[in-house]
Scaffold this motif. Structure first.
Motif, PDB file in Angstrom:
ATOM      1  N   GLY A  75      24.713   3.983   1.206  1.00 28.63           N
ATOM      2  CA  GLY A  75      23.816   3.161   0.423  1.00 28.63           C
ATOM      3  C   GLY A  75      22.776   2.410   1.228  1.00 28.63           C
ATOM      4  O   GLY A  75      21.902   1.768   0.649  1.00 28.63           O
ATOM      5  N   SER A 260      26.732  13.884  -1.010  1.00 27.22           N
ATOM      6  CA  SER A 260      26.804  12.466  -1.343  1.00 27.22           C
ATOM      7  C   SER A 260      25.870  12.140  -2.520  1.00 27.22           C
ATOM      8  O   SER A 260      24.897  12.848  -2.770  1.00 27.22           O
ATOM      9  CB  SER A 260      26.412  11.622  -0.131  1.00 27.22           C
ATOM     10  OG  SER A 260      25.022  11.754   0.132  1.00 27.22           O
ATOM     11  N   TYR A 262      23.899   9.545  -2.638  1.00 31.86           N
ATOM     12  CA  TYR A 262      22.828   8.673  -2.164  1.00 31.86           C
ATOM     13  C   TYR A 262      21.606   9.497  -1.762  1.00 31.86           C
ATOM     14  O   TYR A 262      21.715  10.473  -1.024  1.00 31.86           O
ATOM     15  CB  TYR A 262      23.311   7.833  -0.982  1.00 31.86           C
ATOM     16  CG  TYR A 262      24.569   7.050  -1.280  1.00 31.86           C
ATOM     17  CD1 TYR A 262      24.524   5.901  -2.065  1.00 31.86           C
ATOM     18  CD2 TYR A 262      25.806   7.483  -0.791  1.00 31.86           C
ATOM     19  CE1 TYR A 262      25.682   5.191  -2.348  1.00 31.86           C
ATOM     20  CE2 TYR A 262      26.958   6.778  -1.065  1.00 31.86           C
ATOM     21  CZ  TYR A 262      26.894   5.628  -1.855  1.00 31.86           C
ATOM     22  OH  TYR A 262      28.040   4.936  -2.138  1.00 31.86           O
TER      23      TYR A 262
END
Length: 309
Positions: A75, A260, A262
Motif C-alpha cells: 500500500g 497483489s 495494489y
C-alpha cells in the motif's frame, strides 16, 4: 583420325512451352518467397507485441530507485527490487558453479566415448531432462533438498536451477567439441600429451567460444524460471546473502507483485518483467559475441575437412 561429324539433337526444344514453364516457375518462386516473409512476420508478431507491451507498461515505474531500494510495504508507493536483482544474480552464479563442470565433463564424455552404450544412455537422459517441466523438477527438489532440512534456502534454489542447466551445457559442449578437427588431438597425442591433457588443453580450448555460447544461453534459460524457486528459494522481502536462508529473486517478486491488489505493486511487477527481459537480452548479446568466435571455429573445421562427427 576421322572427322567428327556433329549430330543434330534428337528433339527440338519447344520455345513456347519452355517460356511458359519458366514463367510458371518464376511465379511459384515469387509466391513462395512472399509466403516465407509472411510466415516470418507472423512468427515475430507475438514476440514484438509482448515486448512492446512490457516496455510500455514497465517503463512507467522504471527509475534509479528501482535498482537500489528494497520493496516498499503493501500500500506504500515507491521502493524497488534491488534484493530480487541481486538474488537472481546469486542464484545464477550458484547454478553455473554446479552445472558448468558437470555439463562440460558430460559433453566431453559423449564425444570421446560416442557409440558406447553408456554414452547413448547419458545423451538420452540429457534430452529427457532438457524437456522436463520445471515445476516437476521444483517438486522433486522440494522433496530432496527442502523437506529434509525443514526450510527453504538459496542453495536449494541454485542447485535446482543448476540441474536445469546441465543438459543444455552438456549438449552444447558435445556439439562444439565435434567441430574440433580430429587432427589437433592426434597431433597432441603424438607429441606425448595424455588423453586428459589433450581433452582439456587442446580440444576444450579450441571449442571454448562455442561452449561459452551454450553456457550463456543456458543462463538466459534459467534467469526467468519461477516454478522451481517457489518450491526451493521461496523469496525474501529483505537483503539476504545467506545460502541457508530463503532469498529474493526477480521472477518471484514479479509473480507476487502481479497478483497483489495494489496498483503500485502491479506497476513494479511490469518494471520487474522489463528488467528481467533486459537481463536476458544482455546475456543473449554476450552469447552473440561468442558466436563470432564459434563461426571462425566452424570455418577452420570445414577447411580441414576432418572433424569428430
Amino acid at each position: 583420325m576421322s572427322d567428327i561429324v556433329p549430330t543434330e539433337p534428337t528433339a527440338k526444344i519447344n520455345q513456347p512451352v519452355l517460356a511458359r514453364t519458366i514463367a510458371v516457375r518464376r511465379r511459384s518462386g515469387s509466391m513462395m518467397i512472399v509466403l516465407i516473409y509472411v510466415a516470418s512476420a507472423l512468427a515475430l508478431l507475438p514476440l514484438i507485441l509482448i515486448l512492446g507491451h512490457i516496455v510500455v507498461r514497465g517503463f512507467s515505474a522504471l527509475s534509479a530507485g528501482f535498482f537500489i531500494h528494497l520493496p516498499a510495504p503493501a500500500g506504500v508507493s515507491g521502493g524497488g527490487m534491488a534484493n530480487g536483482i541481486g538474488g537472481t544474480m546469486l542464484l545464477i552464479g550458484i547454478a553455473s558453479l554446479v552445472s558448468l563442470p558437470i555439463g562440460l565433463g558430460a559433453g566431453l564424455f559423449l564425444v570421446e566415448r560416442r557409440g558406447s552404450r553408456l554414452a547413448n544412455i547419458v545423451r538420452f537422459l540429457a534430452d529427457v531432462l532438457n524437456g522436463l517441466p520445471s515445476i516437476v523438477l521444483g517438486v522433486v527438489a522440494w522433496e530432496l533438498l527442502v523437506r529434509p532440512v525443514g526450510h527453504f534456502s538459496a542453495l536449494a534454489g541454485g542447485l535446482t536451477l543448476g540441474v536445469l542447466m546441465i543438459p543444455l551445457v552438456t549438449r552444447a559442449t558435445e556439439e562444439m567439441v565435434r567441430l574440433v578437427p580430429v587432427a589437433l588431438s592426434e597431433a597432441a597425442l603424438a607429441l606425448g600429451f595424455s588423453e586428459f591433457r589433450t581433452a582439456f588443453v587442446v580440444v576444450v580450448r579450441t571449442a571454448l567460444p562455442g561452449i561459452i555460447t551454450g553456457a550463456l544461453v543456458a543462463m538466459a534459460r534459467i534467469a526467468g524460471e519461477t516454478a522451481p524457486l517457489l518450491f526451493t528459494a521461496l523469496g525474501n522481502a529483505y537483503w539476504s546473502w545467506d545460502l541457508s536462508k530463503p532469498i529474493a529473486a526477480l521472477p518471484l517478486q514479479v509473480y507476487a507483485f502481479a497478483l497483489s491488489p495494489y496498483d503500485d505493486w502491479r506497476a513494479q511487477a511490469w518494471t520487474g518483467a522489463l528488467v528481467l527481459v533486459l537481463i536476458v537480452l544482455v546475456i543473449g548479446l554476450l552469447s552473440r559475441v561468442a558466436v563470432r568466435s564459434r563461426q571462425r571455429l566452424s570455418g577452420a573445421a570445414t577447411v580441414s575437412g576432418s572433424s569428430r562427427v
